[in-house]
Design an enzyme around this catalytic site. Structure first.
Site, PDB file in Angstrom:
ATOM      1  N   GLU A 188     -26.794  24.765  21.460  1.00  0.00           N
ATOM      2  CA  GLU A 188     -26.975  24.274  22.832  1.00  0.00           C
ATOM      3  C   GLU A 188     -25.664  24.345  23.606  1.00  0.00           C
ATOM      4  O   GLU A 188     -25.641  24.763  24.768  1.00  0.00           O
ATOM      5  CB  GLU A 188     -27.513  22.838  22.809  1.00  0.00           C
ATOM      6  CG  GLU A 188     -27.812  22.309  24.217  1.00  0.00           C
ATOM      7  CD  GLU A 188     -28.626  21.013  24.225  1.00  0.00           C
ATOM      8  OE1 GLU A 188     -28.759  20.379  23.145  1.00  0.00           O
ATOM      9  OE2 GLU A 188     -29.110  20.634  25.301  1.00  0.00           O
ATOM     10  N   HIS A 210     -35.260  10.553  18.607  1.00  0.00           N
ATOM     11  CA  HIS A 210     -35.972  11.739  19.078  1.00  0.00           C
ATOM     12  C   HIS A 210     -37.459  11.404  19.148  1.00  0.00           C
ATOM     13  O   HIS A 210     -38.108  11.256  18.120  1.00  0.00           O
ATOM     14  CB  HIS A 210     -35.716  12.896  18.115  1.00  0.00           C
ATOM     15  CG  HIS A 210     -36.174  14.232  18.598  1.00  0.00           C
ATOM     16  ND1 HIS A 210     -37.163  14.373  19.552  1.00  0.00           N
ATOM     17  CD2 HIS A 210     -35.774  15.484  18.288  1.00  0.00           C
ATOM     18  CE1 HIS A 210     -37.359  15.672  19.780  1.00  0.00           C
ATOM     19  NE2 HIS A 210     -36.532  16.358  19.023  1.00  0.00           N
ATOM     20  N   LYS A 238     -30.610  10.755  22.836  1.00  0.00           N
ATOM     21  CA  LYS A 238     -31.304  10.574  21.556  1.00  0.00           C
ATOM     22  C   LYS A 238     -30.471   9.718  20.609  1.00  0.00           C
ATOM     23  O   LYS A 238     -31.005   9.090  19.693  1.00  0.00           O
ATOM     24  CB  LYS A 238     -31.583  11.926  20.895  1.00  0.00           C
ATOM     25  CG  LYS A 238     -32.680  12.730  21.582  1.00  0.00           C
ATOM     26  CD  LYS A 238     -33.042  13.972  20.785  1.00  0.00           C
ATOM     27  CE  LYS A 238     -34.170  14.766  21.427  1.00  0.00           C
ATOM     28  NZ  LYS A 238     -33.749  15.505  22.634  1.00  0.00           N
ATOM     29  N   CYS A 261     -41.183  19.426  20.472  1.00  0.00           N
ATOM     30  CA  CYS A 261     -40.128  18.634  21.121  1.00  0.00           C
ATOM     31  C   CYS A 261     -39.952  18.950  22.602  1.00  0.00           C
ATOM     32  O   CYS A 261     -39.167  18.303  23.290  1.00  0.00           O
ATOM     33  CB  CYS A 261     -38.815  18.840  20.385  1.00  0.00           C
ATOM     34  SG  CYS A 261     -39.013  18.752  18.618  1.00  0.00           S
ATOM     35  N   HIS A 271     -30.653  18.503  24.918  1.00  0.00           N
ATOM     36  CA  HIS A 271     -31.646  18.315  23.874  1.00  0.00           C
ATOM     37  C   HIS A 271     -30.964  17.539  22.739  1.00  0.00           C
ATOM     38  O   HIS A 271     -31.530  16.608  22.206  1.00  0.00           O
ATOM     39  CB  HIS A 271     -32.211  19.657  23.413  1.00  0.00           C
ATOM     40  CG  HIS A 271     -33.398  19.505  22.529  1.00  0.00           C
ATOM     41  ND1 HIS A 271     -34.497  18.785  22.902  1.00  0.00           N
ATOM     42  CD2 HIS A 271     -33.651  19.942  21.261  1.00  0.00           C
ATOM     43  CE1 HIS A 271     -35.391  18.783  21.907  1.00  0.00           C
ATOM     44  NE2 HIS A 271     -34.892  19.467  20.905  1.00  0.00           N
ATOM     45  N   PHE A 282     -39.088  23.233  18.257  1.00  0.00           N
ATOM     46  CA  PHE A 282     -39.427  24.040  17.093  1.00  0.00           C
ATOM     47  C   PHE A 282     -40.489  25.040  17.551  1.00  0.00           C
ATOM     48  O   PHE A 282     -41.379  24.699  18.336  1.00  0.00           O
ATOM     49  CB  PHE A 282     -40.031  23.167  15.989  1.00  0.00           C
ATOM     50  CG  PHE A 282     -39.014  22.531  15.087  1.00  0.00           C
ATOM     51  CD1 PHE A 282     -37.655  22.771  15.224  1.00  0.00           C
ATOM     52  CD2 PHE A 282     -39.429  21.688  14.066  1.00  0.00           C
ATOM     53  CE1 PHE A 282     -36.731  22.177  14.379  1.00  0.00           C
ATOM     54  CE2 PHE A 282     -38.511  21.095  13.203  1.00  0.00           C
ATOM     55  CZ  PHE A 282     -37.160  21.342  13.360  1.00  0.00           C
TER      56      PHE A 282
END
Lengths: 87, 403
Positions: B305, B331, B326, B162, B294, B390
């Protein structure tokens, strides 16, 4: 038969926790067994494969899942319910 | 060190087939997420996504090209054509030799992989199309951009899940700043909305079945999107000399690794990346008016976050705006940072802050100004774009208004 379901669920959790099935207490939580979030998702997958059922579970809201993961006992009960529903 | 500016941008994603349409959708807080269209949809538990609809590749590519371009490559070329046309650059001679392409993607040619696995495993055929390998390889998009535009300098693909696009744009930025290259075409692309791609994500149990609601107490997971965004980065000196329109300046970049968990995010890793980008940019935290988060809409990411932002920005965390687009485009995995950079540039050029839509209920663990549901007009001069992958690989970019 019921006995077998219990044993099979316990075997899955024991394998995930890397302990002997005899050492899995029925009132143990996943925390007690040292199973983390990835381990839980893997256990659920193993349960679905073992019993040919669909387990409704979203890791973002485990508390809202009808699949109660609070202890070994509740997981066994939830598996039995799903098996009855999805037969 | 040389200063680096952006002189072109292009995109195709669920919100629009170009930058203007995408910005309009973001300003209107429109949602591009809807019911997926794909084979065997009835076998999926998660059936929504930010899918590009009414897409006609034949209108944009000839038959030969289509036989060589996976969907992620097509998206990349569409975005690159728009960006390079806007920049007004043509590449030949010395300039071509000092210009390259760095793109992010996580899955590469997933559609090609999916279709051809079906051919050999499901249909039992013993032969596949001869171009399967050049179509599915992760660097296919970067290579086709280099070929279409004659870019002969360093080109490669970055795959950090990502964070891929942010890592890619960070490399492009540093390569120009250090003097290695003069112009870089950069950004990212993803097209993972195929049966196998969806099934893989379903397995992890982190997807929402009903919508992406970042920072909302009612959030229940991420929603996948697809598409691409591509930018032209060049030196400030060159852009000025040729009288190009400068959209924004790239001022800082930092990357960190959590070294902790393959899927769970870390507050420290995210905070170190944001602090690092500020330091690299020479910005004070009070300079930052907006952060494109994010903000995946998962329980874990959003609270971690927000805690990281609070740690890095202190009291200023309550003054700045942070939103997750997003919620609108989904995403885009390896392409997501690129599409989100469009929102960062829009904030700087148009003074419009894209909202976090789908926001229903405050979460005390995400108690920041997340620009809920409606875009906001605000003058900001510096912004950050977060990406936390990830694998614990974090990449944060800092942009500033055109000098």
């Amino acid at each position: 038969m019921t006995d077998t379901i219990d044993k099979r669920v316990i075997a899955i959790l024991a394998e995930q926790a890397v302990i002997e099935p005899e050492d899995v207490r029925r009132d143990a939580t996943l925390d007690d067994l040292g199973i983390d979030s990835l381990g839980l998702v893997e256990s659920i997958f193993a349960i679905e494969e073992e019993f040919d059922i669909q387990v409704p579970f979203n890791a973002n809201e485990p508390q809202n899942s009808p699949f109660d993961i609070s202890s070994v006992e509740t997981i066994i009960a939830a598996v039995k319910t799903l098996m009855a529903e999805q037969r | 060190m040389r200063r680096v500016v952006i002189t072109g941008q292009g995109t195709i994603n669920a919100l629009g087939a170009d930058v203007a349409a995408t910005k309009r959708a973001m300003a209107e807080g429109r949602c591009g997420i809807g019911e997926l269209e794909m084979r065997d949809l009835d076998r999926l538990a998660v059936r929504i996504g930010g899918q590009i609809k009414d897409y006609d590749p034949e209108a944009l590519f000839n038959r030969q090209q289509i036989s060589l371009y996976d969907r992620f490559t097509q998206f990349t070329l569409i975005a690159a054509r728009e960006a390079i046309a806007q920049s007004g650059l043509e590449f030949s001679g010395d300039l071509a030799a000092r210009s390259g392409v760095v793109l992010g993607t996580s899955g590469g040619g997933m559609q090609t992989l999916d279709e051809n696995y079906r051919t050999v495993y499901e249909d039992g055929k013993n032969r596949v199309h001869p171009f399967v390998v050049p179509k599915l390889m992760n660097n296919a998009a970067a290579s086709h951009v280099s070929m279409e535009f004659n870019l002969k300098g360093p080109s490669f693909t970055v795959a950090t899940a990502c964070s891929s696009s942010n890592h890619a744009m960070g490399q492009a930025f540093w390569m120009i700043r250090s003097g290695m290259c003069d112009v870089m075409v950069t950004g990212g692309s993803e097209s993972m909305l195929c049966f196998g791609g969806m099934k893989a994500w379903e397995g992890l149990r982190v997807m929402s079945k009903d919508g992406c609601r970042p920072f909302s107490a009612t959030r229940n997971g991420m929603v996948q999107g697809e598409g691409a965004a591509v930018f032209v980065f060049e030196t400030l000196e060159r852009a000025k000399a040729r009288g190009a329109e400068i959209l924004a300046e790239v001022v800082g970049f930092a990357m960190t690794s959590d070294a902790a968990d393959i899927v769970m995010p870390s507050k420290q890793g995210a905070a170190r990346a944001m602090a690092g980008a500020l330091k690299d940019a020479g910005l004070n935290r009070e300079d930052v008016g907006y952060i494109n988060a994010h903000g995946t809409g998962t329980a874990a990411n959003d609270k971690v976050e927000c805690a990281a932002v609070a740690d890095v920005f202190g009291h200023h965390a309550d003054a700045l705006m942070i939103s997750s687009t997003k919620s609108m485009h989904g995403h885009l995995i390896g392409g997501t940072g690129a599409v989100e950079a469009l929102a960062c540039i829009m904030a700087l050029t148009d003074g419009v802050i894209a909202p976090t839509i789908g926001y229903e209920e405050p979460d005390p663990e995400c108690a920041l100004d997340v620009v809920p549901n409606e875009a906001r007009e605000a003058r900001v001069t510096a912004v950050l774009s977060n990406a936390f992958a990830f694998g614990g690989l974090n990449a944060v970019l800092a942009f500033r208004a055109a000098p």
